[in-house]
Scaffold this motif. Structure first.
Motif, PDB file in Angstrom:
ATOM      1  N   GLN A 119      -2.689 -11.740  -7.085  1.00  0.00           N
ATOM      2  CA  GLN A 119      -3.607 -11.067  -6.141  1.00  0.00           C
ATOM      3  C   GLN A 119      -4.419  -9.857  -7.048  1.00  0.00           C
ATOM      4  O   GLN A 119      -5.628  -9.682  -6.705  1.00  0.00           O
ATOM      5  CB  GLN A 119      -2.959 -10.228  -4.879  1.00  0.00           C
ATOM      6  N   TYR A 120      -3.766  -9.353  -7.862  1.00  0.00           N
ATOM      7  CA  TYR A 120      -4.471  -8.194  -8.638  1.00  0.00           C
ATOM      8  C   TYR A 120      -4.774  -8.537  -9.870  1.00  0.00           C
ATOM      9  O   TYR A 120      -5.152  -7.715 -10.783  1.00  0.00           O
ATOM     10  CB  TYR A 120      -3.542  -7.000  -8.526  1.00  0.00           C
ATOM     11  N   ASN A 121      -4.866  -9.923 -10.434  1.00  0.00           N
ATOM     12  CA  ASN A 121      -5.032 -10.467 -11.527  1.00  0.00           C
ATOM     13  C   ASN A 121      -4.443  -9.859 -12.800  1.00  0.00           C
ATOM     14  O   ASN A 121      -5.184  -9.312 -13.799  1.00  0.00           O
ATOM     15  CB  ASN A 121      -6.719 -10.311 -11.707  1.00  0.00           C
ATOM     16  N   ILE A 122      -3.211  -9.542 -12.877  1.00  0.00           N
ATOM     17  CA  ILE A 122      -2.591  -8.965 -13.730  1.00  0.00           C
ATOM     18  C   ILE A 122      -1.621  -9.939 -14.509  1.00  0.00           C
ATOM     19  O   ILE A 122      -0.748 -10.664 -13.996  1.00  0.00           O
ATOM     20  CB  ILE A 122      -1.211  -7.927 -13.219  1.00  0.00           C
ATOM     21  N   SER A 182      -1.641  -1.083 -10.810  1.00  0.00           N
ATOM     22  CA  SER A 182      -2.748  -1.914 -11.529  1.00  0.00           C
ATOM     23  C   SER A 182      -2.428  -2.026 -13.125  1.00  0.00           C
ATOM     24  O   SER A 182      -3.202  -1.673 -13.666  1.00  0.00           O
ATOM     25  CB  SER A 182      -4.150  -1.176 -11.297  1.00  0.00           C
ATOM     26  N   ALA A 210       1.444  -4.578  -9.540  1.00  0.00           N
ATOM     27  CA  ALA A 210       0.369  -4.502  -8.575  1.00  0.00           C
ATOM     28  C   ALA A 210       0.081  -3.233  -7.909  1.00  0.00           C
ATOM     29  O   ALA A 210      -1.170  -2.601  -7.847  1.00  0.00           O
ATOM     30  CB  ALA A 210       0.568  -5.482  -7.484  1.00  0.00           C
ATOM     31  N   GLU A 260      -1.297  -2.955 -16.844  1.00  0.00           N
ATOM     32  CA  GLU A 260      -2.150  -3.780 -17.830  1.00  0.00           C
ATOM     33  C   GLU A 260      -1.531  -5.175 -17.760  1.00  0.00           C
ATOM     34  O   GLU A 260      -1.986  -6.247 -18.144  1.00  0.00           O
ATOM     35  CB  GLU A 260      -2.124  -3.368 -19.149  1.00  0.00           C
ATOM     36  N   SER A 286       0.758  -1.078  -0.056  1.00  0.00           N
ATOM     37  CA  SER A 286       0.028  -0.007   0.073  1.00  0.00           C
ATOM     38  C   SER A 286       0.947   1.313  -0.193  1.00  0.00           C
ATOM     39  O   SER A 286       0.650   2.316  -0.700  1.00  0.00           O
ATOM     40  CB  SER A 286      -0.958  -0.068   1.065  1.00  0.00           C
ATOM     41  N   SER A 338       2.247   1.663  -3.323  1.00  0.00           N
ATOM     42  CA  SER A 338       1.244   2.194  -4.348  1.00  0.00           C
ATOM     43  C   SER A 338       1.303   3.732  -4.059  1.00  0.00           C
ATOM     44  O   SER A 338       1.093   4.390  -5.421  1.00  0.00           O
ATOM     45  CB  SER A 338       0.064   1.451  -4.071  1.00  0.00           C
ATOM     46  N   LYS A 370       2.402   6.249  -7.322  1.00  0.00           N
ATOM     47  CA  LYS A 370       1.497   6.982  -8.069  1.00  0.00           C
ATOM     48  C   LYS A 370       1.680   8.546  -7.807  1.00  0.00           C
ATOM     49  O   LYS A 370       1.452   9.280  -8.831  1.00  0.00           O
ATOM     50  CB  LYS A 370       0.130   6.808  -7.393  1.00  0.00           C
TER      51      LYS A 370
END
Length: 440
Positions: free
Chosen positions: A267-270, A211, A208, A213, A158, A161, A165
């Motif tokens: 975990q983040y489906n990447i 996020s 992650a 692609e 976290s 991230s 960002k």
């Protein structure tokens, strides 16, 4: 935005750094480029640290000078203009002055981690200098500004991230960002790392965190193969596999992927793609949540395994026995790979023997302890293996010539693991390769 991670062999020669430049500029998509140290550099830095740890400053100096010479040659072949070469020479001078200063101060583990960080710092700065020379717009993104781990050496996703960002928001028009794999800051704000092979982990964590692609892992192999091409003659890349299958293969020895790197992406489906820098148009391997097909997909072997058997006639009637055994390993922060039990014994395997003496001493209060070293775990990985008729029988038939120390079956739908003496590893892999895959 996508993540493109390049390993040590992909940046290990000047011409390959130029190939990386071509790959990251093939499209206009925003991307974060994550680089490992030049191939051989981390090993050299480990050697410098080892020499200092043993108070052999003369040997450490020799190793520093040898590595310095390599970089002096490297940048002259990498860069063509005088201005770029002056920048590169200044970068190299700065980092090797740091290594030489360390010769004059007391060595400790924090300093050792600083030494190990120099490889990624050098590779990214030299690559960024190449991009500047070639007028490729890019932003240098220091990993130490955002990559962090907590007191348990776990990534603070976290926080990572939030920080990354904020940094990216300052560059809304830029499309290429260059950063380091492997290195990070710990909870004491010291330079630390994600352990060997951690650049894959860095790439997945950054993916992650934003996020992404896709996370692309570029190496010198065209994807995950169904067996170790260094051991068997016939192998083939696997076009698609699931996160669970890839995680099993990475953990149990597939060298192309760091074991921890699957978790953040999963975990983040990447999606994760394994691609070849030297053959960029090859299909490679795509790893997603989707499970395709049933049966065996690949084999992997993990060396350096130690088997521990605790035999106790009291075990049958003693509830809490396994808890007590596991607490010993937890106390010494030693992970267990495989475990099998009977009424009077429990056998398990570890790959970290740094506390073996202390672990053995504590286990002996519960029973007789036997240690077998130089073992290898061979893992047969695929989808729904435990539910596929005849699969385990085929595996056992392939291995009928070899004594099996342990077999783990049923703990995972994707894996059957066998422990053998390391001397049988290569022959066992070849036998399984012939018996489990269709080569027509």
């Amino acid at each position: 935005m996508k993540i493109m991670k390049f390993g040590g062999t992909s940046v290990g020669k000047p011409e390959r750094m130029h190939q990386v430049k071509e790959l990251i500029t093939r499209d206009n998509q925003k991307k974060i480029v994550v680089l490992s140290a030049l191939s051989g550099t981390t090993n050299a830095l480990v050697g410098i640290g080892d020499a200092l740890a043993s108070a052999n400053k003369e040997l450490a100096k020799e190793r520093i000078d040898a590595l310095h010479g390599h970089y002096q040659t490297f940048y002259k072949e990498l860069l063509k203009t005088g201005a770029a070469r002056i920048k590169a020479e200044k970068i190299i001078k700065e980092h090797f002055e740091f290594l030489n200063i360390i010769l004059k101060i007391s060595f400790n583990e924090a300093i050792n981690r600083d030494i190990l960080a120099q490889g990624e710092l050098l590779s990214t700065k030299l690559f960024y200098t190449l991009l500047q020379e070639l007028d490729v717009p890019a932003v240098f993104l220091p990993a130490l500004d955002f990559m962090s781990i907590d007191e348990n050496h776990e990534p603070e996703l976290s926080k990572i991230s939030d920080k990354v960002k904020v940094i990216l928001a300052n560059y809304p028009e830029d499309r290429i960002f260059v950063t380091q794999g492997y290195i990070c800051k710990n909870h004491r704000n010291e330079v630390d790392n994600l352990k060997r092979g951690g650049s894959d982990y860095s790439a997945s964590l950054i993916g992650a965190a934003i996020s992404a692609e896709v996370v692309e892992i570029w190496t010198d192999i065209d994807g995950m193969h169904n067996n170790d091409p260094r051991v068997v003659d016939k192998t083939r890349p696997i076009a698609q596999m699931s996160f669970d299958e890839a995680a099993e293969l990475a953990y149990f020895g597939a060298k192309i992927l760091h074991p921890a790197s699957i978790w953040p992406a999963q975990q983040y489906n990447i999606p994760v793609k394994l691609l070849n820098t030297m053959a960029p148009d090859a299909v490679g391997t795509t790893i997603t949540a989707k499970e395709l097909g049933v049966g065996v997909k690949a084999l992997a072997a993990k060396d350096g395994i130690t088997a521990i058997k605790i035999k106790s006639s009291r075990m049958l009637l003693a509830y809490g026995f396994l808890r007590k055994v596991f607490e010993v390993f937890e106390k010494y922060k030693t992970s267990i790979d495989m475990i099998t039990t009977s009424e009077v014994a429990v056998s398990l395997t570890i790959d970290d023997i740094s506390h073996l003496k202390e672990i053995t001493a504590e286990l002996e209060q519960y029973g007789t302890v036997e240690i077998d070293t130089n073992q290898t775990i061979i893992s047969v990985v695929g989808n729904l293996i435990a539910e596929s008729k005849g699969t385990v029988a085929k595996v056992m038939n392939c291995l009928e010539e070899y004594p099996l120390r342990m077999v783990s079956y049923g703990g995972s739908r994707h894996n059957v693991s066998i422990l053998v003496d390391a001397n049988f590893k290569n022959d066992a892999l070849r036998s399984l390769n012939e018996g489990l895959f269709d080569w027509d």
